[in-house]
Scaffold this active site. Sequence first.
Site, PDB file in Angstrom:
ATOM      1  N   ARG A   1       0.821  -1.215   0.000  1.00  0.00           N
ATOM      2  CA  ARG A   1       0.000   0.000   0.000  1.00  0.00           C
ATOM      3  C   ARG A   1       0.856   1.266   0.000  1.00  0.00           C
ATOM      4  O   ARG A   1       0.546   2.254   0.656  1.00  0.00           O
ATOM      5  CB  ARG A   1      -0.952   0.010   1.211  1.00  0.00           C
TER       6      ARG A   1
ATOM      7  N   SER B   1     -11.712  -0.734   2.383  1.00  0.00           N
ATOM      8  CA  SER B   1     -10.909  -0.981   3.587  1.00  0.00           C
ATOM      9  C   SER B   1     -10.285   0.321   4.071  1.00  0.00           C
ATOM     10  O   SER B   1      -9.555   0.975   3.326  1.00  0.00           O
ATOM     11  CB  SER B   1      -9.812  -2.007   3.288  1.00  0.00           C
TER      12      SER B   1
ATOM     13  N   GLU C   1      -5.673   3.670   5.373  1.00  0.00           N
ATOM     14  CA  GLU C   1      -5.317   3.610   3.958  1.00  0.00           C
ATOM     15  C   GLU C   1      -5.643   4.919   3.240  1.00  0.00           C
ATOM     16  O   GLU C   1      -4.839   5.415   2.461  1.00  0.00           O
ATOM     17  CB  GLU C   1      -6.042   2.449   3.263  1.00  0.00           C
TER      18      GLU C   1
END
Length: 348
Positions: free
Chosen positions: A169, A242, A338
């Site tokens: 990520r 998410s 995130e």
Amino acid sequence: MSTPGLRIHRDADLRRLNTFGVAVRAPWLVEVDDAARLPQAFAAEPIAGRVPLVLGGGSNMLFVAPPAEPVLRLPGVDVRMVDDDGDVVTVYADAGVEWHALVMRTLDEGLSGLENLALIPGTVGASPIQNIGAYGVEIGERIVAVHAFEPATGGNVRLPREACDFAYRDSLFKHEPSRYVVTGVEFALRRGGAPNLSYAGIADELAARGIDAPSARDVADAVIAIRRRKLPDPAVIGNAGSFFKNPIVPAAQADALLAANPRLPVFAAGDGRRKLSAAWLIDSAGLRGYRDGDAGVSEGHALVLVNHGNATGADLLRVARHVAAGVHARHGVALEPEPRLVGATWAQ
């Protein structure tokens, strides 16, 4: 104000341009259809001398406060093959192309490689920035090069995958957010090829469908079915998928947690580290379904924060911090978000 390929809007409503559905306005919204017009856009008001906030599909951004800077969108829709050796096909897509549409288009062309990433919200331009990943695949594995505009020089660059510093990520573009504006991405896809079934949930879904020799399309259909069961639809209830990264911790810490919690999912992460399931940690802390006003945690998936109607970005950030505090208090593990936070930082 508008000229061909360049539109400038003042006091722009961004509610429909972020998947959380947060009511927020930008002082300026600049839309550039053709990346070739970016030098003109950066040289003129309202961007001249400023660093704009680049907005794709708004699926990886939480507006905690209105953006102080002008917002830039690149809604280009070009998709084309740029190389084909008969086995590997290089496909270029503009940053503004909707991600799931690209996945389905490549499958229609008989190309495999993106099927595990079906139904991820957002646009192509965001994919290398976040190094999006799901069901055993990270997009950095499929990228050949990233095309970008460099405001400091006024020029366009083509960055090969090796220069993008992809990690979990993470990427060069997250660490230097003002250096580049991603304008397009090249992907290496295959004609045929064995699908990636490393994620157990996909194999289970295919088995339930009685499919023994799955095609790339079968895998995509399985992924779509799993995501629709687990994750709320942003068109129905505001969310950004998410919200938390799966934490990566030293192996010794993971072993201690596993000894105390034998059902905790733990995965190898290299360099003597382990990746933990953030969803499991949040569930274990009793926070699935937690709600504070219109902001909350999804009943269906503990990783997803949702806007039940009129939550502000500040409301959602407060819930996120409450969840992170609960996990840390129970397990001693720090969670990180995130999505990009606009108008706030994660650290208090």
